[in-house]
Design a protein around this motif. Sequence first.
Motif, PDB file in Angstrom:
ATOM      1  N   MET A   1       0.777  -1.087  -0.481  1.00 59.99           N
ATOM      2  CA  MET A   1      -0.014  -0.362   0.203  1.00 59.99           C
ATOM      3  C   MET A   1       0.646   0.991   0.071  1.00 59.99           C
ATOM      4  O   MET A   1       1.852   1.502   0.732  1.00 59.99           O
ATOM      5  CB  MET A   1      -1.042   0.178   1.580  1.00 59.99           C
ATOM      6  N   THR A   2       0.182   2.573  -0.761  1.00 56.65           N
ATOM      7  CA  THR A   2       1.164   3.138  -0.648  1.00 56.65           C
ATOM      8  C   THR A   2       1.279   4.401   0.584  1.00 56.65           C
ATOM      9  O   THR A   2      -0.231   4.216   1.015  1.00 56.65           O
ATOM     10  CB  THR A   2       0.301   4.243  -1.452  1.00 56.65           C
ATOM     11  N   THR A   3       1.405   5.215   0.868  1.00 56.82           N
ATOM     12  CA  THR A   3       1.627   6.104   1.943  1.00 56.82           C
ATOM     13  C   THR A   3       0.255   6.745   1.867  1.00 56.82           C
ATOM     14  O   THR A   3      -0.790   6.892   2.636  1.00 56.82           O
ATOM     15  CB  THR A   3       2.247   7.124   2.036  1.00 56.82           C
ATOM     16  N   GLU A   4      -0.454   7.350   0.755  1.00 62.69           N
ATOM     17  CA  GLU A   4      -1.233   7.617   0.027  1.00 62.69           C
ATOM     18  C   GLU A   4      -2.837   6.655   0.432  1.00 62.69           C
ATOM     19  O   GLU A   4      -3.556   7.081   1.081  1.00 62.69           O
ATOM     20  CB  GLU A   4      -1.892   8.327  -0.647  1.00 62.69           C
ATOM     21  N   GLN A   5      -2.875   5.703   0.267  1.00 63.85           N
ATOM     22  CA  GLN A   5      -3.733   4.805   0.274  1.00 63.85           C
ATOM     23  C   GLN A   5      -3.750   4.313   2.216  1.00 63.85           C
ATOM     24  O   GLN A   5      -4.876   4.567   2.812  1.00 63.85           O
ATOM     25  CB  GLN A   5      -3.315   3.575   0.040  1.00 63.85           C
ATOM     26  N   LYS A   6      -2.831   4.772   2.511  1.00 64.75           N
ATOM     27  CA  LYS A   6      -3.013   4.378   4.454  1.00 64.75           C
ATOM     28  C   LYS A   6      -3.380   5.438   4.836  1.00 64.75           C
ATOM     29  O   LYS A   6      -4.000   5.362   5.572  1.00 64.75           O
ATOM     30  CB  LYS A   6      -1.625   3.758   4.610  1.00 64.75           C
ATOM     31  N   ASN A   7      -2.742   6.748   4.534  1.00 69.52           N
ATOM     32  CA  ASN A   7      -3.423   7.560   5.040  1.00 69.52           C
ATOM     33  C   ASN A   7      -4.874   8.286   4.503  1.00 69.52           C
ATOM     34  O   ASN A   7      -5.407   8.232   5.759  1.00 69.52           O
ATOM     35  CB  ASN A   7      -2.953   8.912   4.202  1.00 69.52           C
ATOM     36  N   GLN A   8      -5.325   7.796   3.262  1.00 68.73           N
ATOM     37  CA  GLN A   8      -6.752   7.844   3.409  1.00 68.73           C
ATOM     38  C   GLN A   8      -7.853   7.333   3.915  1.00 68.73           C
ATOM     39  O   GLN A   8      -8.772   7.373   4.576  1.00 68.73           O
ATOM     40  CB  GLN A   8      -6.781   7.822   1.762  1.00 68.73           C
ATOM     41  N   ALA A   9      -7.427   5.719   4.482  1.00 66.14           N
ATOM     42  CA  ALA A   9      -7.828   4.548   5.421  1.00 66.14           C
ATOM     43  C   ALA A   9      -8.114   5.262   6.852  1.00 66.14           C
ATOM     44  O   ALA A   9      -8.643   5.178   7.882  1.00 66.14           O
ATOM     45  CB  ALA A   9      -6.951   3.792   4.915  1.00 66.14           C
ATOM     46  N   LEU A  10      -6.687   6.301   7.062  1.00 65.31           N
ATOM     47  CA  LEU A  10      -6.494   6.562   8.424  1.00 65.31           C
ATOM     48  C   LEU A  10      -7.577   7.539   8.307  1.00 65.31           C
ATOM     49  O   LEU A  10      -8.547   7.590   9.762  1.00 65.31           O
ATOM     50  CB  LEU A  10      -5.348   6.551   9.212  1.00 65.31           C
ATOM     51  N   LEU A  11      -7.784   8.636   7.930  1.00 64.85           N
ATOM     52  CA  LEU A  11      -8.976  10.174   7.481  1.00 64.85           C
ATOM     53  C   LEU A  11      -9.976   8.878   8.209  1.00 64.85           C
ATOM     54  O   LEU A  11     -10.901   9.411   8.150  1.00 64.85           O
ATOM     55  CB  LEU A  11      -8.513  10.739   6.596  1.00 64.85           C
ATOM     56  N   ALA A  12     -10.681   8.440   7.316  1.00 59.84           N
ATOM     57  CA  ALA A  12     -12.171   7.384   6.769  1.00 59.84           C
ATOM     58  C   ALA A  12     -12.748   6.716   8.319  1.00 59.84           C
ATOM     59  O   ALA A  12     -13.048   6.968   8.648  1.00 59.84           O
ATOM     60  CB  ALA A  12     -12.205   6.179   5.553  1.00 59.84           C
ATOM     61  N   MET A  13     -10.899   6.454   8.875  1.00 65.53           N
ATOM     62  CA  MET A  13     -11.387   5.776   9.857  1.00 65.53           C
ATOM     63  C   MET A  13     -11.408   6.775  11.091  1.00 65.53           C
ATOM     64  O   MET A  13     -12.723   6.432  12.106  1.00 65.53           O
ATOM     65  CB  MET A  13      -9.946   4.890  10.452  1.00 65.53           C
ATOM     66  N   ALA A  14     -10.858   7.847  11.456  1.00 68.24           N
ATOM     67  CA  ALA A  14     -11.742   8.898  11.703  1.00 68.24           C
ATOM     68  C   ALA A  14     -13.069   9.278  12.233  1.00 68.24           C
ATOM     69  O   ALA A  14     -13.727   9.102  13.135  1.00 68.24           O
ATOM     70  CB  ALA A  14     -10.250   9.627  11.856  1.00 68.24           C
ATOM     71  N   GLU A  15     -13.248   9.529  10.370  1.00 70.40           N
ATOM     72  CA  GLU A  15     -14.282   9.922  10.314  1.00 70.40           C
ATOM     73  C   GLU A  15     -15.502   9.096  10.794  1.00 70.40           C
ATOM     74  O   GLU A  15     -16.479   9.390  11.505  1.00 70.40           O
ATOM     75  CB  GLU A  15     -14.793  10.245   8.808  1.00 70.40           C
ATOM     76  N   ALA A  16     -15.109   7.594  10.476  1.00 71.33           N
ATOM     77  CA  ALA A  16     -15.932   6.983  10.574  1.00 71.33           C
ATOM     78  C   ALA A  16     -16.784   6.560  12.045  1.00 71.33           C
ATOM     79  O   ALA A  16     -17.711   6.031  13.335  1.00 71.33           O
ATOM     80  CB  ALA A  16     -15.944   5.197   9.906  1.00 71.33           C
ATOM     81  N   LEU A  17     -14.817   6.956  13.337  1.00 73.44           N
ATOM     82  CA  LEU A  17     -16.093   6.030  14.501  1.00 73.44           C
ATOM     83  C   LEU A  17     -16.478   7.664  14.796  1.00 73.44           C
ATOM     84  O   LEU A  17     -17.568   7.232  15.692  1.00 73.44           O
ATOM     85  CB  LEU A  17     -14.150   6.682  15.436  1.00 73.44           C
ATOM     86  N   ILE A  18     -16.483   8.797  14.748  1.00 77.03           N
ATOM     87  CA  ILE A  18     -17.401  10.320  15.083  1.00 77.03           C
ATOM     88  C   ILE A  18     -18.876   9.560  14.267  1.00 77.03           C
ATOM     89  O   ILE A  18     -19.509   9.551  15.041  1.00 77.03           O
ATOM     90  CB  ILE A  18     -16.760  11.122  14.374  1.00 77.03           C
TER      91      ILE A  18
END
Lengths: 415, 415
Positions: free
Chosen positions: A21-38
Amino acid sequence: MSEAREKAALAKQAAQIMNRMTTEQKNQALLAMAEALIEQQESIIAANALDIERGRSNGTSESLLDRLKLTPARIQGIAEGLRQVEALPDPTGLTLESFQRPNGLRVEKIAVPLGVIGMIYEARPNVTVDAAGLCLKTGNAVVLRGGSAALESNRRIVEVLRGTLAGSSLPADALQLIEDPSRASVDEMLKLNGLLDVVIPRGGASLIRTVVENATVPVIETGAGICHTFVDESAGYDMAADIAFNAKVQRPSVCNSMETLLMHETFAGKHLRALADRFLAAGVELRGCERTRAIVPEAAAATEADYATEYSDYILNIRVVDHLDEALEHIARYGTMHSECIVTEDDGNAAAFMQRVDAAAVYRNASTRFTDGFEFGFGAEIGISTQKLHARGPMGLPALTTTKFRVFGNGQIRG
Amino acid sequence: MSEAREKAALAKQAAQIMNRMTTEQKNQALLAMAEALIEQQESIIAANALDIERGRSNGTSESLLDRLKLTPARIQGIAEGLRQVEALPDPTGLTLESFQRPNGLRVEKIAVPLGVIGMIYEARPNVTVDAAGLCLKTGNAVVLRGGSAALESNRRIVEVLRGTLAGSSLPADALQLIEDPSRASVDEMLKLNGLLDVVIPRGGASLIRTVVENATVPVIETGAGICHTFVDESAGYDMAADIAFNAKVQRPSVCNSMETLLMHETFAGKHLRALADRFLAAGVELRGCERTRAIVPEAAAATEADYATEYSDYILNIRVVDHLDEALEHIARYGTMHSECIVTEDDGNAAAFMQRVDAAAVYRNASTRFTDGFEFGFGAEIGISTQKLHARGPMGLPALTTTKFRVFGNGQIRG
């Protein structure tokens, strides 16, 4: 097949995808995770309420229940933690060394993900999200085994996060939660050589001991902290008192807080009474050596066992010593190689202390409370290693990587 | 107290002195050790003769006896090895990172000795000297536990070296030999948490397994090598044949030699017969998959167990695969994460192989035999790590160090 083995095998397969996975793919997933938690916080708080309820009916202490409890504000904080990890540089893929050999071989040493990380921890459900974020950011898969007290919370959190991964480039199987609350699932994890590349325990001394004694998988030992502050004869009262007080009182429950205050007899003769009063006024229970008790009769007699205990509480041992060497011997005997401090105006004493103390972090004239990934500027922390292999002290993202030599030739053979 | 515990405790005390030795003091001791080995070689060769005699009467094979045997020329070589270590840069004391925090704290990350290193190894007495030299150079104390077959040799060598240390600045107790030849002394060493900082096994798969399964002390796993060479469809015959032949035949007994040759079916169709003839002419026994045996009927049928065996001998598995992915799957399944090679003219295949293979060293178009501290230019080697924590691949002197954070303040406390 046991739950632990099955989930670790899925994680191992996923690790082979994570690795690409690229850094960008991983970062997108992290942001989506943060959003989903909220977005899905109501269901998380509802699951958490079940844990709290069960804990209360089991007689869990209110302070532990407080650590377990999730609120909208805390979920906001947890999501913010993911965003901070997203913003950190990705340590994987970096060329750490590169050289050419006389025979023409080009050798590169590259930082790569560890593979599959097993995390074993206790009550707080925020560790579930933190560990997931740090491990995924570094291209690893992770198998989580949280405490049974937080099972409903962890289950729902992981459900939300895996749901998010399913909509991202990252494989959902890179995040696994072992739900079996029995000790058997921990024992099983500790023997999953070939599936888990490392196990990181986070929790109290008894959990750490269980892991160290039973694991055949490599372990990064974290957390146990019997930390000392030694005040030598040259120290000024105000600085010494402020540092010692901060190291004990600011947050006694954490591993970098002080358990024993060592003091040169000259300093003790002048200042121990005043300093003891400051601790007593803050509600700190004192235990001391004979010389301490001669000055501070309120102190109970400190035992060998006291010196070897991580109180994580408002309790402090005080011991008066004849000289630096006696302080060094005490630290070598009772310390856990975490964080040790000398308060001194004497450069020679400072240099001797900082060279001879065998610990992850040694301080001159600052509180041991600073041993922390955020305080060191690493931006995040998976734990504080108290072992000497691989990583020592606060572990940031690079501690979750290993290296690989890539060697480029054009037909070289060995003669 | 057992011999192992007693000697480890002495080593731990000595480690606190070793930690303060200057590079010059350590280097002087290394040179004196080299000199003493040569001056006292007669007594060493006499002790070695007792080991050889006992070995011969126990029916030890001549090839093993040859590895055990010490001659003036070999002692010269061993002493030369110490001089080479003397000439290498000392990795301890180096400042690896240094930064200032906004609150004024200055943080330095320093390379420091590991402390006490336990080495468990088998027959060859040269390891006794090599390990002593590498560990002392890096400011560590070392507890050696060699194989019983070399006991008399090791005892005399350590006697000579300790005698030399007694006349140097270094403490003689920094070098310990456990003489108890029973398995009990190994088991005891593996549990000496608090005395040994790490155990490094060097030897066959069974020794490594014993250590990994039983140690509670942190381990650096070394050595086991099931290495592969994959020849893809774009490879030219000459380069592929030379690399594969070198990887198997140049020195089959070592861990970085090849055990299994994987070959794209297109290449196999054109060249397998010729390549097999070259191996057969060199006396290599072949075992193959069905497609291999269709072309090379001399090959026995390779079993699952064959693919999972480190032969360390003139035996080779050959397997024909449909595509790169099948080769990658084979390596992931049977490899020991040591050294893996692709022979290819295709940049895409090379990049995929080198990213996706999870091993200490991955090669494009060069023999796996180069995975070696000397070949990589490290000047010395304590072993080749096949684990992912701390050190991976050939381990030079820096692998025998850990780090310490030194933090300098002027009264900072945490708010």
